[in-house]
Design a protein around this motif. Structure first.
Motif, PDB file in Angstrom:
ATOM      1  N   TYR A  94      49.317   9.758  72.946  1.00 38.61           N
ATOM      2  CA  TYR A  94      50.359  10.713  72.102  1.00 38.61           C
ATOM      3  C   TYR A  94      49.482  11.185  71.038  1.00 38.61           C
ATOM      4  O   TYR A  94      48.616  10.613  70.430  1.00 38.61           O
ATOM      5  CB  TYR A  94      51.548  10.137  71.490  1.00 38.61           C
ATOM      6  CG  TYR A  94      52.543  10.216  72.688  1.00 38.61           C
ATOM      7  CD1 TYR A  94      53.473  10.960  73.073  1.00 38.61           C
ATOM      8  CD2 TYR A  94      52.666   8.599  73.410  1.00 38.61           C
ATOM      9  CE1 TYR A  94      54.672  10.730  73.657  1.00 38.61           C
ATOM     10  CE2 TYR A  94      53.708   8.586  74.325  1.00 38.61           C
ATOM     11  CZ  TYR A  94      54.804   9.547  74.495  1.00 38.61           C
ATOM     12  OH  TYR A  94      55.640   9.409  75.438  1.00 38.61           O
TER      13      TYR A  94
ATOM     14  N   LYS B 158      49.310   5.853  75.143  1.00 35.83           N
ATOM     15  CA  LYS B 158      50.795   6.043  75.572  1.00 35.83           C
ATOM     16  C   LYS B 158      51.648   4.800  76.151  1.00 35.83           C
ATOM     17  O   LYS B 158      52.605   4.718  75.844  1.00 35.83           O
ATOM     18  CB  LYS B 158      50.628   7.078  76.784  1.00 35.83           C
ATOM     19  CG  LYS B 158      51.853   7.635  77.248  1.00 35.83           C
ATOM     20  CD  LYS B 158      51.676   8.438  78.493  1.00 35.83           C
ATOM     21  CE  LYS B 158      52.802   9.227  79.184  1.00 35.83           C
ATOM     22  NZ  LYS B 158      53.875   8.128  79.478  1.00 35.83           N
ATOM     23  N   SER B 159      50.591   3.902  77.008  1.00 40.30           N
ATOM     24  CA  SER B 159      51.457   2.861  77.456  1.00 40.30           C
ATOM     25  C   SER B 159      51.810   1.854  76.308  1.00 40.30           C
ATOM     26  O   SER B 159      53.159   1.414  76.359  1.00 40.30           O
ATOM     27  CB  SER B 159      50.542   1.938  78.277  1.00 40.30           C
ATOM     28  OG  SER B 159      49.131   1.629  77.562  1.00 40.30           O
TER      29      SER B 159
ATOM     30  N   ASP C 236      54.970   3.925  74.676  1.00 40.41           N
ATOM     31  CA  ASP C 236      56.193   4.218  75.681  1.00 40.41           C
ATOM     32  C   ASP C 236      57.048   2.944  75.732  1.00 40.41           C
ATOM     33  O   ASP C 236      58.198   3.122  75.815  1.00 40.41           O
ATOM     34  CB  ASP C 236      55.935   4.589  77.190  1.00 40.41           C
ATOM     35  CG  ASP C 236      55.469   5.898  77.251  1.00 40.41           C
ATOM     36  OD1 ASP C 236      55.777   6.742  76.407  1.00 40.41           O
ATOM     37  OD2 ASP C 236      54.729   6.365  78.246  1.00 40.41           O
TER      38      ASP C 236
END
Length: 196
Positions: free
Chosen positions: A147, A161-162, A165
């Motif tokens: 992001y 991102k992982s 999230d």
């Protein structure tokens, strides 16, 4: 000539040849190996601030979740409703805050293009040092690996991102403590999760 004299002369010639070879051979190039230091791993929030004591996530659509440590150091759910928090889930979220890894820095990008003019999410963290940090999250990168984020210093970076999230999952699945209902014919001892 005697045989021993011939052996000594041959031995002397061999030694002279070895000496000449060792002193006149081409020297190998002086090679200096310099190792590049591994790229510095950096995180969105630094260890100098301490451990998280409050985590607040606000979504662009108005959803908000907040957990904070109470006076006894236990996690409590503040928003969307006040309730006892699942300690394991809240502690996992606090650990996740400290592992939000910066993948890249993007100094020359228009904040509007990467969704930071009207951020998708806002993350506000209070730490044991008393410091409060705020980061805003824009859109997902074209490679979908991270992001775009504006950190507390105003710098635009890309965060994994992982790792993000799983933290944003608190919005859809707040860490309520599931409490069993008393066993009655109607409930059958079901587990109930509070609803906002």
């Amino acid at each position: 000539m005697r045989r021993s004299t011939v052996v000594y002369l041959v031995l002397l010639l061999v030694l002279a040849g070895v000496y000449y070879y060792l002193n006149n051979r081409e020297q190998p190039a002086d090679i200096t190996v310099t190792l590049e230091p591994e790229s510095q791993v950096s995180y969105l929030f630094t260890a100098e601030d301490g451990l998280p004591t409050s985590i607040r996530i606000e979504a662009k659509n108005g959803e908000t979740v907040e957990v904070a440590r109470d006076a006894d150091g236990a996690w409590a759910l503040i928003l969307p409703i006040e309730a006892t928090a699942d300690q394991a889930a809240a502690e996992a979220a606090a650990s996740q805050v400290t592992t939000l890894r910066i993948l890249d820095r993007v100094p020359d990008v228009d904040p509007e293009i990467v969704g930071l003019s009207e951020p998708e999410y806002t993350l506000i963290i209070r730490f044991t040092s008393g410091v409060e940090r705020k980061a805003v999250f824009g859109v997902i990168t074209p490679t979908e690996s991270g992001y775009y984020v504006r950190n507390a210093d105003g710098e635009i970076v890309i965060v994994s991102k992982s790792s993000l999230d799983s933290l944003l999952g608190l919005l859809t699945n707040p860490p309520y403590l599931e409490t069993p209902l008393p066993s009655t014919p109607e409930t059958g001892g079901e587990t109930v999760t509070p609803t906002p």
